[in-house]
Write a protein that holds these residues in place. Sequence first.
Motif, PDB file in Angstrom:
ATOM      1  N   HIS A 156      50.722  40.461  42.729  1.00  0.00           N
ATOM      2  CA  HIS A 156      50.477  39.067  42.351  1.00  0.00           C
ATOM      3  C   HIS A 156      49.190  38.945  41.546  1.00  0.00           C
ATOM      4  N   ASP A 157      49.175  37.949  40.650  1.00  0.00           N
ATOM      5  CA  ASP A 157      47.988  37.757  39.824  1.00  0.00           C
ATOM      6  C   ASP A 157      46.960  36.836  40.476  1.00  0.00           C
ATOM      7  N   ARG A 158      47.387  36.012  41.411  1.00  0.00           N
ATOM      8  CA  ARG A 158      46.493  35.010  41.965  1.00  0.00           C
ATOM      9  C   ARG A 158      46.074  35.384  43.375  1.00  0.00           C
ATOM     10  N   SER A 217      49.402  34.766  45.468  1.00  0.00           N
ATOM     11  CA  SER A 217      50.591  34.079  44.990  1.00  0.00           C
ATOM     12  C   SER A 217      50.938  34.577  43.601  1.00  0.00           C
ATOM     13  N   ASP A 218      52.174  34.315  43.222  1.00  0.00           N
ATOM     14  CA  ASP A 218      52.681  34.736  41.930  1.00  0.00           C
ATOM     15  C   ASP A 218      52.724  33.510  41.015  1.00  0.00           C
ATOM     16  N   SER A 219      52.298  33.680  39.783  1.00  0.00           N
ATOM     17  CA  SER A 219      52.288  32.541  38.862  1.00  0.00           C
ATOM     18  C   SER A 219      53.666  32.263  38.264  1.00  0.00           C
ATOM     19  N   SER A 220      54.614  33.131  38.529  1.00  0.00           N
ATOM     20  CA  SER A 220      55.958  32.913  37.999  1.00  0.00           C
ATOM     21  C   SER A 220      56.963  33.521  38.966  1.00  0.00           C
ATOM     22  N   GLY A 221      58.228  33.259  38.715  1.00  0.00           N
ATOM     23  CA  GLY A 221      59.246  33.817  39.592  1.00  0.00           C
ATOM     24  C   GLY A 221      59.700  32.826  40.637  1.00  0.00           C
ATOM     25  N   ASP A 267      43.286  35.216  37.718  1.00  0.00           N
ATOM     26  CA  ASP A 267      43.432  36.560  37.189  1.00  0.00           C
ATOM     27  C   ASP A 267      42.075  37.243  37.280  1.00  0.00           C
ATOM     28  N   VAL A 268      41.979  38.469  36.835  1.00  0.00           N
ATOM     29  CA  VAL A 268      40.785  39.282  37.057  1.00  0.00           C
ATOM     30  C   VAL A 268      39.530  38.631  36.480  1.00  0.00           C
ATOM     31  N   LYS A 269      39.655  37.917  35.384  1.00  0.00           N
ATOM     32  CA  LYS A 269      38.465  37.336  34.737  1.00  0.00           C
ATOM     33  C   LYS A 269      38.236  35.875  35.116  1.00  0.00           C
ATOM     34  N   ASP A 270      38.971  35.416  36.105  1.00  0.00           N
ATOM     35  CA  ASP A 270      38.935  34.008  36.461  1.00  0.00           C
ATOM     36  C   ASP A 270      38.462  33.818  37.896  1.00  0.00           C
ATOM     37  N   ILE A 271      37.389  33.038  38.080  1.00  0.00           N
ATOM     38  CA  ILE A 271      36.887  32.714  39.411  1.00  0.00           C
ATOM     39  C   ILE A 271      36.666  31.207  39.462  1.00  0.00           C
TER      40      ILE A 271
END
Lengths: 114, 115
Positions: B29-31, B94-98, B51-55
Amino acid sequence: AQKVTQAQTEISVVEKEDVTLDCVYETRDTTYYLFWYKQPPSGELVFLIRRNSFDEQNEISGRYSWNFQKSTSSFNFTITASQVVDSAVYFCALSDVGNTPLVFGKGTRLSVIA
Amino acid sequence: DADVTQTPRNRITKTGKRIMLECSQTKGHDRMYWYRQDPGLGLRLIYYSFDVKDINKGEISDGYSVSRQAQAKFSLSLESAIPNQTALYFCATSDSSGENTGELFFGEGSRLTVL
């Protein structure tokens, strides 16, 4: 801002009784998700259901059922013929369509007595 | 093995100590999120990362910091622990899609006691 209210802090029922857990939400979004999670005494959080705001159909899964009413901003959870294993804290939660973190209610502690 | 793993599961520490709670996930998951649970207060969001660059700060970020070291790792730090940070901490993904978009997948929790 989004808000979830679970007015019932604690509920106690005798085994085999039906019980309804109330959840009222506030949001300005037109599309959103509603969730219920269960936290048994062991402490883990167990996903029960996700409901999209477009889908107002009630859902039944075994002894569990959910009543979603947009008109009253409610997403209530009913357990039919409760069992001791249903004893847990139940959380209702809200998010917009996957783009904001879930906002949780304070939870309802359900005790089912044998 | 759990999909979302938190370490340590239990920790007792003293006021003023630095504490790090770690979270790793194998769900892809990205989140990722950190929530805090206190009796009667439900789950409150501390920080989250899409994502990795997001806080992003959550509702109760004061006194906490986070680091997203990789997509699969998200750690929570208490620079100088205080007794009112005694709580049960949950990491989630969590997953941002799917088909499971929006659903949170939780770790087993880390119980922190600050004396």
